[in-house]
Design an enzyme around this catalytic site. Sequence first.
Site, PDB file in Angstrom:
ATOM      1  N   ASP A 126      -7.042  39.802 -57.094  1.00  0.00           N
ATOM      2  CA  ASP A 126      -7.704  40.212 -55.852  1.00  0.00           C
ATOM      3  C   ASP A 126      -7.898  41.721 -55.799  1.00  0.00           C
ATOM      4  O   ASP A 126      -7.147  42.484 -56.400  1.00  0.00           O
ATOM      5  CB  ASP A 126      -6.902  39.742 -54.629  1.00  0.00           C
ATOM      6  CG  ASP A 126      -5.471  40.273 -54.612  1.00  0.00           C
ATOM      7  OD1 ASP A 126      -4.790  40.181 -55.647  1.00  0.00           O
ATOM      8  OD2 ASP A 126      -5.054  40.807 -53.565  1.00  0.00           O
ATOM      9  N   GLU A 134      -2.316  39.815 -54.054  1.00  0.00           N
ATOM     10  CA  GLU A 134      -1.338  40.904 -54.157  1.00  0.00           C
ATOM     11  C   GLU A 134      -1.516  41.874 -52.998  1.00  0.00           C
ATOM     12  O   GLU A 134      -0.553  42.371 -52.427  1.00  0.00           O
ATOM     13  CB  GLU A 134      -1.499  41.634 -55.500  1.00  0.00           C
ATOM     14  CG  GLU A 134      -0.385  42.616 -55.829  1.00  0.00           C
ATOM     15  CD  GLU A 134      -0.594  44.033 -55.308  1.00  0.00           C
ATOM     16  OE1 GLU A 134       0.354  44.826 -55.376  1.00  0.00           O
ATOM     17  OE2 GLU A 134      -1.692  44.356 -54.818  1.00  0.00           O
TER      18      GLU A 134
HETATM   19 ZN    ZN Z   1      -3.026  46.700 -57.474  1.00  0.00          ZN
HETATM   20 CA    CA Z   2      -3.765  47.862 -54.596  1.00  0.00          CA
END
Ligand code: ZN
Ligand code: CA
Length: 378
Positions: free
Chosen positions: A83, A144
């Site tokens: 992501d 993340e």
């Molecule tokens: Zn990162």
């Molecule tokens: Ca980042």
Amino acid sequence: MTEIAIQNDRLVELFTTLCRINSPPREERAVVEYVKGFLRGLGLELREDNAAHAVGGNANNLVATLPANIAGAPRIFFSAHFDTVEPNPNLNIIIQDGVIRTDGTSILGADDKAGMSAILEAIRIVVENNLPHGQIQLLLTVCEEIGLRGARALDLSLVDSDFGFVYDTGPPIGTVITQTPTHDTMHVRLIGKPAHAGVEPEKGISAIQMAARAISQMKLGRIDAETTANIGSIRGGQATNVVCPEVVVAAEARSLNRQKVEAQVAHMTQLFEQAAQEFGGQAIIEIDRHYEGYTLTENDLPVQVVRRALSRIGLDAPMRPTGGGSDANIFIARGLPCCVVGTAHQKIHTHEEFVLIDDLARSVDLTLAIIQEVAAMR
Ligand code: ZN
Ligand code: CA
């Protein structure tokens, strides 16, 4: 093996292709499919977990395994996240003088596609040249950027590695993160009692006053060299003629020292509770360990391997602490030893994000050197 020349053109092609696949958190499906195709073509075993359900997204974490072609070497993993911090559907990439950047209207997505492309290119080189290697897994995560959620949801039964490397910080290539804070978040509801502010204010309890009382006495900002605390938002109230019945406060505390973060959170909790008591209201406080900090030294195996790999290819890079978290915090807390390794992405989370093509190539070189170091550990 590190004499094998990196082909910059196809590396740039791989990196920019990954960047061009829009993949904000929870919408990583297209880039996951692309990477699966890439790795399937190289003969890796691909497994997905069920993280999409846990994170509320359209894609799972991907665990790819390249079986060893030599016996006795430790099993390692490389990790990066799919992501990007925000969408970039209209990405316009500009490549000039060895720099890859955008036209300034969006992020590039080099965080973390620079890390991912270095890993993928190195694996391609290893397979194409049949270089000797132990088992290598790729732990490629979703979500993340919205709280390390993919890593939290990662199905560890798919992971079969002794230690690994998380490619998710900036240059110099091979920088090792040695320390991160422990990070706690607080969600505080202060509950008072509504009343007409003009007719009978004495029947009300103002949640705003409760919050003010607590926060005005609170140690915030820089607490000491290792510790910080912040009230990030405060919401509540409707109209001037109503004694405010409820306020919601979001706060955080971080420290390189776990005892200190806990002491700071206890201090903040106590003041909210005290204020609630003084006013005859209520404080409902949820504390969440956003992530657990860690401290690594040159004695930790992943750090040793990176340091040896760097010297093998004639590079040097610092070892330094950082104030933020990454998937490595989750992996380490879940019993997977690893360290964060510096990759090519710069000015991340901004529209000025860029990479140097030389850094991308160095990052591939380092990855190959790590694989070589580990193979030599038989
Ligand atoms: Zn990162
Ligand atoms: Ca980042």
